[in-house]
Design a protein around this motif. Structure first.
Motif, PDB file in Angstrom:
ATOM      1  N   PHE A 410       0.827  -1.201   0.000  1.00  0.00           N
ATOM      2  CA  PHE A 410       0.000   0.000   0.000  1.00  0.00           C
ATOM      3  C   PHE A 410       0.868   1.261   0.000  1.00  0.00           C
ATOM      4  CE2 PHE A 410      -3.841  -2.253   2.118  1.00  0.00           C
ATOM      5  CZ  PHE A 410      -4.387  -2.525   0.878  1.00  0.00           C
ATOM      6  N   GLY A 411       1.911   1.262   0.823  1.00  0.00           N
ATOM      7  CA  GLY A 411       2.770   2.438   0.915  1.00  0.00           C
ATOM      8  C   GLY A 411       3.410   2.778  -0.416  1.00  0.00           C
ATOM      9  N   ASP A 412       3.831   1.753  -1.148  1.00  0.00           N
ATOM     10  CA  ASP A 412       4.449   1.978  -2.449  1.00  0.00           C
ATOM     11  C   ASP A 412       3.403   2.253  -3.529  1.00  0.00           C
ATOM     12  OD1 ASP A 412       6.426   1.701  -4.697  1.00  0.00           O
ATOM     13  OD2 ASP A 412       5.238  -0.090  -5.085  1.00  0.00           O
ATOM     14  N   GLY A 413       2.356   1.425  -3.587  1.00  0.00           N
ATOM     15  CA  GLY A 413       1.408   1.466  -4.692  1.00  0.00           C
ATOM     16  C   GLY A 413       0.644   2.759  -4.825  1.00  0.00           C
ATOM     17  N   PRO A 445      -8.296  13.296  -4.463  1.00  0.00           N
ATOM     18  CA  PRO A 445      -9.432  12.749  -3.700  1.00  0.00           C
ATOM     19  C   PRO A 445      -9.510  11.221  -3.770  1.00  0.00           C
ATOM     20  CG  PRO A 445     -10.128  14.658  -4.958  1.00  0.00           C
ATOM     21  CD  PRO A 445      -8.749  14.322  -5.434  1.00  0.00           C
ATOM     22  N   LEU A 446      -9.238  10.648  -4.955  1.00  0.00           N
ATOM     23  CA  LEU A 446      -9.243   9.193  -5.085  1.00  0.00           C
ATOM     24  C   LEU A 446      -8.103   8.581  -4.279  1.00  0.00           C
ATOM     25  CD1 LEU A 446     -10.335   6.590  -6.314  1.00  0.00           C
ATOM     26  CD2 LEU A 446      -8.951   7.038  -8.359  1.00  0.00           C
ATOM     27  N   MET A 451      -6.381   5.489   0.510  1.00  0.00           N
ATOM     28  CA  MET A 451      -5.677   5.436   1.797  1.00  0.00           C
ATOM     29  C   MET A 451      -6.613   4.968   2.910  1.00  0.00           C
ATOM     30  SD  MET A 451      -2.472   6.333   1.365  1.00  0.00           S
ATOM     31  CE  MET A 451      -1.720   7.099   2.791  1.00  0.00           C
ATOM     32  N   VAL A 452      -7.856   5.423   2.879  1.00  0.00           N
ATOM     33  CA  VAL A 452      -8.839   4.976   3.881  1.00  0.00           C
ATOM     34  C   VAL A 452      -9.082   3.476   3.751  1.00  0.00           C
ATOM     35  CG1 VAL A 452     -11.260   5.141   4.594  1.00  0.00           C
ATOM     36  CG2 VAL A 452      -9.969   7.225   4.059  1.00  0.00           C
ATOM     37  N   ILE A 453      -9.216   2.998   2.506  1.00  0.00           N
ATOM     38  CA  ILE A 453      -9.397   1.557   2.275  1.00  0.00           C
ATOM     39  C   ILE A 453      -8.195   0.795   2.813  1.00  0.00           C
ATOM     40  CG2 ILE A 453      -9.590  -0.236   0.510  1.00  0.00           C
ATOM     41  CD1 ILE A 453     -11.072   1.812  -1.236  1.00  0.00           C
ATOM     42  N   ALA A 454      -6.997   1.355   2.610  1.00  0.00           N
ATOM     43  CA  ALA A 454      -5.773   0.696   3.091  1.00  0.00           C
ATOM     44  C   ALA A 454      -5.780   0.562   4.609  1.00  0.00           C
ATOM     45  CB  ALA A 454      -4.547   1.500   2.648  1.00  0.00           C
TER      46      ALA A 454
END
Length: 469
Positions: A410-413, A445-446, A451-454
């Protein structure tokens, strides 16, 4: 006036190349071997994993690295990362061979033709195709070549270039964020974390579906506004005056040969997953497998053997830059290990996170990975750099290694979609003629939704004690 221009050029700031950044980090690591106390943990073998034993850190005699050690570390880093480097190069060769047959372009054009008049279906189908490409590692940096196809699609739909980049580049990295069978990201991270290749597949597929669904909704929401009134475009309605693109390309024939090649490639990727699970394939096995698949694609596509070599080498060459970044990043760890300060860094971080719950520790790792990806935009390079650190750290903090891998993914993607240090992003925007600031306005915004999903995904992962399977 001329003197002022020269002076401005002299003092203009330009973002250093990724290799320059990594070499700078390598020098800092070398200096650290003289300033940071040397130390090490005891390690044990448990369930096939090499794990750090918490509470066993002890100081050892310091051994700083010299100039020759720094230079040798680059060579050693390349050698130690050989399996990963050749995997990346062989995948590049395979994808170029597939692209040379025209199968991918023809399939995309066929999808456009079939869904003409139903803009939502077309946007959803193209987004899903590219997201899958990112998730399985079939499309990453090579998405740049497909942005021009996105422009043809957006032109045919009377939409702006933002949509062209969104359904190609944006969709690719929506899939890359999770990368459930992506050998560049998950494959490398799993190897370093000593987890079964592509383990945790089901959970990642569920997250993939959520992220891609949200991405389609967000893209379509914007597309509807532009379709209703072109002045709603972030780029203004000027895009409607651009008649340079040739819509005749939409009628590219999708032949039985194209279908056969894509069906074969789809089955080949499915068998790859089976092979890694059933036969415990390593990255070396996968490199050999991709080479075999490329040869068979050449046979099915009736590519002359000399031309096959040309296409395969061209594909490998396209990914050479990214492949060698892995070795350059590994050199940093070679220096830290030789100076015996890597365990000291892990020990310091574990003390910093002491008292944090596994969930808060996971969030801290996620934030750290996100920040690191800004200066190290290569997914495979970041995996080699960060996974050896957060793997033992996760063990000591009560976080499963599978969750630790996902903090890296997640951090990279996610950052790949907005950071100006991403060469793939900037090249895609250049092809589409979109200013970076306009893209950032549309994408941010996306990015926040992702980030919230992560965060939710990582909390669930910790709560269910998400392990190897």
């Amino acid at each position: 006036m001329e003197t002022k221009t020269k002076k401005e050029k002299r003092f203009s700031l330009k973002m250093p190349d990724t290799y320059v950044l990594l070499f700078g980090i390598l020098l800092v690591a070398a200096i650290a071997t003289y300033l940071v106390p040397a130390g090490q943990f005891e390690r044990i073998e448990k369930d096939g994993l090499t794990m750090v034993v918490p509470g066993t850190y002890e100081s050892v005699e310091s051994s700083g690295v010299g100039v020759m050690d720094i230079l040798l570390s680059l060579q050693k880093g390349m050698v130690e990362s050989g399996s990963i480097i050749f995997l990346v190069l062989f995948i590049g060769g395979l994808m170029e061979v597939i692209e040379s047959t025209g199968s991918i372009k023809a399939a995309v054009m066929k999808a456009i033709d079939k869904t003409r008049g139903n803009e939502f279906i077309l946007i959803a189908v193209i987004t899903i195709l590219f997201a899958l490409g990112g998730a399985i590692g079939a499309v990453a940096n090579s998405v740049i070549a497909f942005v021009s196809i996105g422009l043809i699609i957006s032109k045919a739909l009377r939409l702006d270039p933002i949509i062209a980049v969104a359904i190609t580049f944006g969709a690719t990295f929506a899939g890359f964020n999770v990368g459930f069978i992506n050998p560049y990201s998950v494959g490398i991270a799993h190897k370093i974390a000593e987890l079964p290749l592509f383990s945790g597949l089901l959970f990642r597929v569920i997250v993939f579906v959520v992220i891609v669904s949200i991405t389609i909704w967000y893209t379509w929401r914007y597309a509807k506004k532009v379709l209703k009134d072109p002045n709603n475009s972030i780029l203004s309605s000027a895009f409607l005056d651009d008649e340079d693109q040739d819509e005749s390309e939409l009628h590219t024939e999708f032949t039985n040969k194209h279908k056969g090649i894509l069906i074969f490639v789809g089955l080949a990727f499915a068998f790859m997953v089976f092979g890694t699970i059933q036969y415990k394939w390593t990255l070396d096995h996968m490199s050999a497998y991709f080479l075999g698949v490329a040869i068979l694609v050449g046979v099915i596509g009736k590519i002359h053997y000399n031309q096959f070599i040309v296409h395969f080498m061209r594909g490998a060459e396209k990914l050479l830059y990214g492949a060698l970044i892995v070795g350059a990043a590994r050199a940093i760890l070679v220096v830290l290990e030789q100076g015996q300060v890597l365990d000291t860094i892990v020990y310091a971080l574990s003390n910093l996170f002491t008292g944090l719950s596994p969930i808060m520790a996971t969030m801290a790792m996620f934030v750290a990975n996100t920040i690191i990806s800004i200066v190290v935009p290569s997914g495979s390079g970041q995996a080699v750099l960060i996974m050896p650190i957060i793997t033992p750290l996760a063990d000591m903090l009560g976080v499963t290694r599978q969750v630790a891998v996902q903090t890296y993914l997640f951090g990279d993607g996610f950052t790949n979609s907005i950071i100006p240090t991403s060469g793939t992003l900037m090249a895609s925007l250049a092809i589409a003629g979109i200013p970076y600031t306009k893209w950032f306005k549309w994408m941010f915004p996306l990015f926040l939704i992702w980030m919230v999903i992560a965060v939710i995904t990582l909390i669930i992962g910790v709560s269910i004690n998400w392990g190897p399977y």
